[in-house]
Design a protein around this motif. Structure first.
Motif, PDB file in Angstrom:
ATOM      1  N   MET A 190     -42.669 -27.299  -9.808  1.00  0.00           N
ATOM      2  CA  MET A 190     -44.048 -27.460  -9.378  1.00  0.00           C
ATOM      3  C   MET A 190     -44.204 -28.579  -8.360  1.00  0.00           C
ATOM      4  SD  MET A 190     -47.184 -27.740 -11.973  1.00  0.00           S
ATOM      5  CE  MET A 190     -47.640 -29.419 -12.105  1.00  0.00           C
ATOM      6  N   ARG A 191     -45.088 -28.367  -7.398  1.00  0.00           N
ATOM      7  CA  ARG A 191     -45.461 -29.434  -6.458  1.00  0.00           C
ATOM      8  C   ARG A 191     -46.909 -29.212  -6.052  1.00  0.00           C
ATOM      9  NH1 ARG A 191     -42.310 -30.817  -0.875  1.00  0.00           N
ATOM     10  NH2 ARG A 191     -43.359 -28.942  -0.185  1.00  0.00           N
ATOM     11  N   LYS A 192     -47.677 -30.272  -5.968  1.00  0.00           N
ATOM     12  CA  LYS A 192     -49.096 -30.183  -5.625  1.00  0.00           C
ATOM     13  C   LYS A 192     -49.822 -29.144  -6.487  1.00  0.00           C
ATOM     14  CE  LYS A 192     -48.682 -31.696  -0.848  1.00  0.00           C
ATOM     15  NZ  LYS A 192     -47.570 -31.416  -0.001  1.00  0.00           N
ATOM     16  N   GLY A 193     -49.483 -29.070  -7.748  1.00  0.00           N
ATOM     17  CA  GLY A 193     -50.172 -28.171  -8.680  1.00  0.00           C
ATOM     18  C   GLY A 193     -49.752 -26.717  -8.573  1.00  0.00           C
ATOM     19  N   ALA A 230     -46.343 -34.971 -12.938  1.00  0.00           N
ATOM     20  CA  ALA A 230     -46.979 -34.110 -11.932  1.00  0.00           C
ATOM     21  C   ALA A 230     -48.247 -34.754 -11.365  1.00  0.00           C
ATOM     22  CB  ALA A 230     -47.295 -32.745 -12.549  1.00  0.00           C
ATOM     23  N   LEU A 231     -49.001 -35.437 -12.223  1.00  0.00           N
ATOM     24  CA  LEU A 231     -50.226 -36.076 -11.737  1.00  0.00           C
ATOM     25  C   LEU A 231     -49.910 -37.348 -10.967  1.00  0.00           C
ATOM     26  CD1 LEU A 231     -52.675 -35.661 -14.767  1.00  0.00           C
ATOM     27  CD2 LEU A 231     -52.617 -34.340 -12.646  1.00  0.00           C
ATOM     28  N   GLY A 232     -48.879 -38.066 -11.413  1.00  0.00           N
ATOM     29  CA  GLY A 232     -48.520 -39.334 -10.773  1.00  0.00           C
ATOM     30  C   GLY A 232     -47.791 -39.131  -9.447  1.00  0.00           C
ATOM     31  N   ASP A 272     -46.775 -35.108  -4.747  1.00  0.00           N
ATOM     32  CA  ASP A 272     -46.021 -34.651  -3.568  1.00  0.00           C
ATOM     33  C   ASP A 272     -44.539 -34.428  -3.856  1.00  0.00           C
ATOM     34  OD1 ASP A 272     -48.291 -34.726  -2.008  1.00  0.00           O
ATOM     35  OD2 ASP A 272     -48.009 -36.851  -1.532  1.00  0.00           O
ATOM     36  N   CYS A 273     -44.132 -34.768  -5.070  1.00  0.00           N
ATOM     37  CA  CYS A 273     -42.722 -34.572  -5.444  1.00  0.00           C
ATOM     38  C   CYS A 273     -42.559 -33.239  -6.167  1.00  0.00           C
ATOM     39  CB  CYS A 273     -42.268 -35.702  -6.365  1.00  0.00           C
ATOM     40  SG  CYS A 273     -42.293 -37.316  -5.555  1.00  0.00           S
ATOM     41  N   LEU A 292     -41.895 -42.476   4.311  1.00  0.00           N
ATOM     42  CA  LEU A 292     -42.544 -41.610   3.328  1.00  0.00           C
ATOM     43  C   LEU A 292     -43.094 -42.487   2.212  1.00  0.00           C
ATOM     44  CD1 LEU A 292     -42.887 -38.557   2.318  1.00  0.00           C
ATOM     45  CD2 LEU A 292     -40.913 -39.050   0.894  1.00  0.00           C
ATOM     46  N   LYS A 293     -44.402 -42.360   1.989  1.00  0.00           N
ATOM     47  CA  LYS A 293     -45.052 -43.208   0.984  1.00  0.00           C
ATOM     48  C   LYS A 293     -45.100 -42.497  -0.361  1.00  0.00           C
ATOM     49  CE  LYS A 293     -49.417 -44.371   1.748  1.00  0.00           C
ATOM     50  NZ  LYS A 293     -50.647 -45.149   1.954  1.00  0.00           N
ATOM     51  N   LEU A 294     -44.504 -43.096  -1.384  1.00  0.00           N
ATOM     52  CA  LEU A 294     -44.620 -42.593  -2.752  1.00  0.00           C
ATOM     53  C   LEU A 294     -45.400 -43.644  -3.536  1.00  0.00           C
ATOM     54  CD1 LEU A 294     -40.990 -41.274  -3.383  1.00  0.00           C
ATOM     55  CD2 LEU A 294     -43.023 -39.945  -2.827  1.00  0.00           C
TER      56      LEU A 294
END
Ligand SMILES: C=C(O[C@@H]1C=C(C(=O)O)C=C[C@H]1O)C(=O)O
Length: 420
Positions: free
Chosen positions: A37-40, A207-209, A212-213, A299-301
């Motif tokens: 999953m990515r971005k829901g 997934a919420l945190g 983008d991953c 790339l900002k995480l």
């Protein structure tokens, strides 16, 4: 062990478009989740129609061959023909050829997917040689409330902070002696998952945190990776290379300064250059055009900044995504450069089996298209609940042991916080 010798079942696969699917995680099994999953968006799996296992030096080649045969035998009805519809297997591969952990491709009995406003359900049934289903149909998974919250600590495992500093120091001397240019050294954290703990809570946090991953759960390997090893979609190929890391700043100004200092750090740019070169070198023989940006971007995480480069190309030889992970793994972002020397130094300086950490994790479809991430920011959960998390850092000539230790601490954050 090779799967190619055994008789593979014929799979009957049927994808149906459905109206809406809200959330994927509540549909998952609480102890054996199967998720990409990515971005829901992505896919949730339930049940196992087929499990293929591979190990050793040939684990990728065997997987490529076996998967071609599984796909050839399958009878697929897929009116959608979109990435992830039709026959798919979720996969996780061991980092090392000598790993004690098995590499696996799992074909679920049910896949529930959502992507770009399209929702689907795929049912996969394995048939015996006489054409009879090998198992009764699995009931459709329904969303269930998440179990009680839980917290657990992950503590240093085989490599304590002092051991890590010492091995970074050893690696720096090897690099100074001209033996190699870069080596990625990891350390481990361990903990235990209580019997009643619902892993869907951890996956929800990841997934919420880290939207983008790639949030994944395959055969007990769970995590949120920012690094796309390779993605194949109808003849196009793409990858995202990450190497070079700095912590996020405490406030907006410090954060901006952190990004600038990363983008201009010759140490990080060097580290990054090796990683990009290894990906380009592996993909070039399989692509007609392959474009990478000249300069990496930052790339900002939520926990850190990475230097990142995207590569995009057109496939020239009909390679599947499994062929390409075989060609790419291990990249210099997770092994080092030159590869063979880096792997030997890892074997020498890391006292543990990496398992699937830093190996490819993702999915492949019947036509070979698929999406694979490098399994980072992750933990492996054993059947008995034992958890092992890993994080590493690229060591180059200018590396400082304390800073590399802090970098691994930052990289552990997603998984430590998701469990804590
Ligand atoms: C090895 C890890 O990350 C890799 C190493 C990086 C680095 O050394 O800067 C950055 C991103 C990843 O390619 C990890 O997260 O464990």
């Amino acid at each position: 062990m090779s799967e190619t010798s055994r008789t593979l079942p014929r799979l009957v696969v049927e994808t149906t478009r459905v109206d809406d699917i809200r959330l994927l995680v509540p549909l998952l099994d609480s102890r054996h989740p199967l998720l990409w999953m990515r971005k829901g968006e992505g896919m949730a799996g339930a049940g196992e129609a087929l499990r293929l296992e591979f190990s050793g030096e040939n684990r990728f080649v065997d997987a490529c061959e076996t998967w071609r045969e599984v796909a050839r035998l399958a009878r697929v009805t897929d009116p959608l023909q979109a990435p992830g519809t039709g026959l798919v297997a979720f996969g996780a591969f061991a980092f090392s050829a000598t790993s004690g952990l098995i590499s696996t491709l799992i074909v679920p009995e049910i896949v529930i997917g959502k992507r770009a406003g399209v929702y689907w359900i795929t049912r996969i049934t394995a048939l015996s040689e006489s054409g009879v289903p090998l198992a009764p149909p699995l009931p459709m998974p329904a969303a269930r409330p998440l179990g009680a919250e839980y917290r657990l600590s992950l503590l240093p495992g085989q490599v304590k902070p002092d051991d890590y500093r010492a091995s970074v120091e050893a690696a720096v001397s090897r690099i100074a002696a001209g033996e190699l240019n870069k080596v990625v050294l990891a350390r481990d954290l361990v903990g235990h998952l209580p019997a009643e703990a619902d892993l869907r809570r951890t996956l929800t946090d990841l997934a919420l945190g880290y939207p983008d991953c790639w949030t994944f759960a395959v055969d007990g390997l769970i995590g949120s990776s920012p690094e796309t090893l390779v993605r194949v979609d109808h003849g196009t190929v793409s990858a995202r290379v990450l190497a070079g890391t700095i912590s996020r700043g405490r406030d907006a100004e410090a954060d901006h300064d952190a990004a600038i200092s990363l983008a201009t750090s010759s140490k990080d740019l060097d580290e990054h250059r090796f990683a990009v070169a290894s990906v380009v070198q592996s993909l070039q023989p399989h692509t007609r055009t392959l474009i990478t940006s000249e300069i990496p971007f930052t790339l900002k995480l939520p926990n850190l900044w990475h230097l990142a480069s995207d590569a995009e190309g057109i496939l020239s030889d009909g390679s599947t995504s499994l062929d390409l992970i075989a060609a790419l793994h291990p990249t210099a972002a997770v092994a080092g450069a030159p590869t063979a020397t880096a792997l030997a130094v890892i074997d020498e300086l890391e006292p543990f089996d990496r398992g699937r950490y830093a190996g490819p994790v993702g999915w492949v479809g019947a036509d070979g298209d698929g999406e694979w991430a490098v399994a980072l920011r992750c933990a492996q959960i054993a059947e008995n609940g034992d958890i092992t998390a890993y994080a590493g850092a690229g060591i180059v000539a200018e590396s400082d042991p304390e800073r590399e230790l802090i970098e691994t601490k930052m990289k552990f954050r997603p998984i430590v916080e998701a469990f804590g």
